[in-house]
Design a protein around this motif. Structure first.
Motif, PDB file in Angstrom:
ATOM      1  N   ILE A   1       0.833  -1.210   0.000  1.00 25.66           N
ATOM      2  CA  ILE A   1       0.000   0.000   0.000  1.00 25.66           C
ATOM      3  C   ILE A   1       0.865   1.258   0.000  1.00 25.66           C
ATOM      4  O   ILE A   1       0.632   2.192  -0.782  1.00 25.66           O
ATOM      5  CB  ILE A   1      -0.941   0.001   1.216  1.00 25.66           C
ATOM      6  N   GLU A   2       1.874   1.300   0.856  1.00 28.72           N
ATOM      7  CA  GLU A   2       2.666   2.515   0.991  1.00 28.72           C
ATOM      8  C   GLU A   2       3.583   2.739  -0.213  1.00 28.72           C
ATOM      9  O   GLU A   2       3.832   3.884  -0.610  1.00 28.72           O
ATOM     10  CB  GLU A   2       3.440   2.491   2.306  1.00 28.72           C
ATOM     11  N   ARG A   3       4.057   1.677  -0.825  1.00 33.16           N
ATOM     12  CA  ARG A   3       4.848   1.855  -2.052  1.00 33.16           C
ATOM     13  C   ARG A   3       3.961   2.400  -3.173  1.00 33.16           C
ATOM     14  O   ARG A   3       4.387   3.262  -3.941  1.00 33.16           O
ATOM     15  CB  ARG A   3       5.489   0.534  -2.460  1.00 33.16           C
ATOM     16  N   ALA A   4       2.720   1.899  -3.240  1.00 26.30           N
ATOM     17  CA  ALA A   4       1.783   2.412  -4.245  1.00 26.30           C
ATOM     18  C   ALA A   4       1.467   3.880  -3.981  1.00 26.30           C
ATOM     19  O   ALA A   4       1.395   4.698  -4.906  1.00 26.30           O
ATOM     20  CB  ALA A   4       0.496   1.581  -4.239  1.00 26.30           C
TER      21      ALA A   4
ATOM     22  N   VAL B   1       0.031   7.873   3.104  1.00 24.90           N
ATOM     23  CA  VAL B   1      -1.025   7.263   2.290  1.00 24.90           C
ATOM     24  C   VAL B   1      -2.112   8.283   1.964  1.00 24.90           C
ATOM     25  O   VAL B   1      -2.616   8.332   0.837  1.00 24.90           O
ATOM     26  CB  VAL B   1      -1.601   6.020   2.999  1.00 24.90           C
ATOM     27  N   GLN B   2      -2.459   9.138   2.924  1.00 22.06           N
ATOM     28  CA  GLN B   2      -3.476  10.165   2.673  1.00 22.06           C
ATOM     29  C   GLN B   2      -3.046  11.101   1.547  1.00 22.06           C
ATOM     30  O   GLN B   2      -3.866  11.530   0.722  1.00 22.06           O
ATOM     31  CB  GLN B   2      -3.738  10.966   3.948  1.00 22.06           C
ATOM     32  N   LEU B   3      -1.750  11.434   1.500  1.00 20.13           N
ATOM     33  CA  LEU B   3      -1.238  12.360   0.489  1.00 20.13           C
ATOM     34  C   LEU B   3      -1.343  11.804  -0.925  1.00 20.13           C
ATOM     35  O   LEU B   3      -1.291  12.550  -1.905  1.00 20.13           O
ATOM     36  CB  LEU B   3       0.220  12.717   0.796  1.00 20.13           C
ATOM     37  N   ALA B   4      -1.530  10.492  -1.043  1.00 18.56           N
ATOM     38  CA  ALA B   4      -1.706   9.889  -2.365  1.00 18.56           C
ATOM     39  C   ALA B   4      -3.082  10.200  -2.925  1.00 18.56           C
ATOM     40  O   ALA B   4      -3.308  10.083  -4.137  1.00 18.56           O
ATOM     41  CB  ALA B   4      -1.496   8.378  -2.288  1.00 18.56           C
ATOM     42  N   GLY B   5      -4.014  10.590  -2.056  1.00 17.20           N
ATOM     43  CA  GLY B   5      -5.353  10.949  -2.509  1.00 17.20           C
ATOM     44  C   GLY B   5      -6.161   9.773  -3.035  1.00 17.20           C
ATOM     45  O   GLY B   5      -7.019   9.940  -3.909  1.00 17.20           O
ATOM     46  N   SER B   6      -5.906   8.582  -2.491  1.00 17.59           N
ATOM     47  CA  SER B   6      -6.643   7.381  -2.901  1.00 17.59           C
ATOM     48  C   SER B   6      -7.482   6.876  -1.738  1.00 17.59           C
ATOM     49  O   SER B   6      -6.942   6.294  -0.785  1.00 17.59           O
ATOM     50  CB  SER B   6      -5.673   6.276  -3.349  1.00 17.59           C
ATOM     51  N   PRO B   7      -8.808   7.064  -1.774  1.00 20.23           N
ATOM     52  CA  PRO B   7      -9.662   6.587  -0.677  1.00 20.23           C
ATOM     53  C   PRO B   7      -9.526   5.089  -0.432  1.00 20.23           C
ATOM     54  O   PRO B   7      -9.583   4.636   0.713  1.00 20.23           O
ATOM     55  CB  PRO B   7     -11.078   6.945  -1.148  1.00 20.23           C
ATOM     56  N   ARG B   8      -9.327   4.310  -1.477  1.00 17.97           N
ATOM     57  CA  ARG B   8      -9.224   2.862  -1.308  1.00 17.97           C
ATOM     58  C   ARG B   8      -7.933   2.464  -0.604  1.00 17.97           C
ATOM     59  O   ARG B   8      -7.930   1.597   0.274  1.00 17.97           O
ATOM     60  CB  ARG B   8      -9.353   2.158  -2.673  1.00 17.97           C
ATOM     61  N   LEU B   9      -6.829   3.091  -0.984  1.00 14.74           N
ATOM     62  CA  LEU B   9      -5.582   2.815  -0.277  1.00 14.74           C
ATOM     63  C   LEU B   9      -5.697   3.206   1.189  1.00 14.74           C
ATOM     64  O   LEU B   9      -5.260   2.463   2.076  1.00 14.74           O
ATOM     65  CB  LEU B   9      -4.414   3.573  -0.927  1.00 14.74           C
ATOM     66  N   SER B  10      -6.310   4.360   1.464  1.00 14.39           N
ATOM     67  CA  SER B  10      -6.466   4.816   2.852  1.00 14.39           C
ATOM     68  C   SER B  10      -7.345   3.866   3.641  1.00 14.39           C
ATOM     69  O   SER B  10      -7.069   3.571   4.812  1.00 14.39           O
ATOM     70  CB  SER B  10      -7.057   6.227   2.881  1.00 14.39           C
TER      71      SER B  10
ATOM     72  N   THR C   1      -6.834  -0.591   8.606  1.00 15.77           N
ATOM     73  CA  THR C   1      -6.777  -1.832   9.372  1.00 15.77           C
ATOM     74  C   THR C   1      -5.348  -2.187   9.743  1.00 15.77           C
ATOM     75  O   THR C   1      -5.060  -2.566  10.885  1.00 15.77           O
ATOM     76  CB  THR C   1      -7.400  -2.988   8.571  1.00 15.77           C
ATOM     77  N   PHE C   2      -4.421  -2.033   8.807  1.00 12.40           N
ATOM     78  CA  PHE C   2      -3.031  -2.403   9.076  1.00 12.40           C
ATOM     79  C   PHE C   2      -2.373  -1.452  10.071  1.00 12.40           C
ATOM     80  O   PHE C   2      -1.494  -1.850  10.839  1.00 12.40           O
ATOM     81  CB  PHE C   2      -2.246  -2.466   7.764  1.00 12.40           C
ATOM     82  N   ILE C   3      -2.800  -0.189  10.077  1.00  9.42           N
ATOM     83  CA  ILE C   3      -2.281   0.759  11.058  1.00  9.42           C
ATOM     84  C   ILE C   3      -2.759   0.376  12.459  1.00  9.42           C
ATOM     85  O   ILE C   3      -2.008   0.477  13.439  1.00  9.42           O
ATOM     86  CB  ILE C   3      -2.696   2.201  10.697  1.00  9.42           C
ATOM     87  N   THR C   4      -4.013  -0.082  12.563  1.00 12.78           N
ATOM     88  CA  THR C   4      -4.507  -0.560  13.854  1.00 12.78           C
ATOM     89  C   THR C   4      -3.678  -1.747  14.327  1.00 12.78           C
ATOM     90  O   THR C   4      -3.282  -1.824  15.501  1.00 12.78           O
ATOM     91  CB  THR C   4      -5.989  -0.961  13.762  1.00 12.78           C
TER      92      THR C   4
END
Length: 215
Positions: free
Chosen positions: A93-96, A142-151, A156-159
């Motif tokens: 996710i973060e690489r994307a 991830v938020q800066l990528a502007g992708s709601p799906r990635l966020s 879940t993984f951040i939790t």
């Protein structure tokens, strides 16, 4: 310590309940392996069992809760294999996200991330504060990528990351390289160095796995 399992200040919905429980799990109020009592949770949150069950079902689908037949519902317990698998997903996710940022305005995004790194440097000596800023850095990335799906996937993984950090805080906080690692990554993004940013992200995730699985 903030209590997340407390009466809701507004009419509840399954989404609000799921968010409350997610935060309680991530911040260690609901411990890994803990059994969730429906009646007790409904009382503490001040909600009926219907929306509570729906909220818990959402977290079961996310993998944060696990239902064991004839026993009940439990907070997932992160094994070393779970940690590795979680970081595999986070890395993807973060690489994307980083790739998308680098095709937009990397200088502005890098500046935002460097501001978080500055706060991490100021907070050194306070493992809990550095840990939260570490997580904030990756959430913002991830938020800066502007992708709601990635966020949405990342949440879940951040939790689960928070669960690991709380469960293994001494091992995780013993590292003195976190500020340096995050600075290098933010600077690579700011300068638009895609190859360096990708390499540093992979190395950062590998380092976190070692720190969180070495007892």
């Amino acid at each position: 310590m903030t209590n997340y399992i407390e009466p809701l200040a507004q009419e509840s919905t399954p989404s609000i309940i799921a968010d409350k429980l997610r935060k309680a799990i991530g911040h260690g109020e609901l411990k890994p392996g803990a059994q969730l009592g429906e009646a007790d949770l409904a009382r503490k949150l001040g909600v009926s069992r219907g929306p509570l069950r729906e909220g818990m079902q959402r977290l079961t689908q996310e993998g944060l809760l696990i239902s064991i037949r004839n026993r009940g519902l439990f907070v997932v317990d992160m094994t070393p294999d779970d940690v590795r698998d979680m970081y595999l997903a986070r890395e993807a996710i973060e690489r994307a996200a980083a790739r998308k940022i680098l095709h937009g305005d990397p200088e502005a995004a890098g500046a935002v991330l460097l501001e978080i790194v500055d706060r991490m440097a100021v907070a050194e000596g306070d493992p809990a504060a550095v840990g939260e800023l570490d997580i904030a850095f990756h959430e913002r990335l991830v938020q800066l990528a502007g992708s709601p799906r990635l966020s949405r996937m990342h949440q879940t993984f951040i939790t689960e990351t928070r669960m690991c950090i709380h469960a293994l805080e001494e091992t995780y906080s013993a590292s003195d390289v976190r500020v340096r690692e995050h600075y290098a990554l933010a600077e690579a993004i700011r300068t638009g160095n895609a190859e360096s940013a990708d390499r540093l992200l992979i190395a950062h995730m590998d380092d976190a796995i070692v720190r969180l699985t070495t007892r």
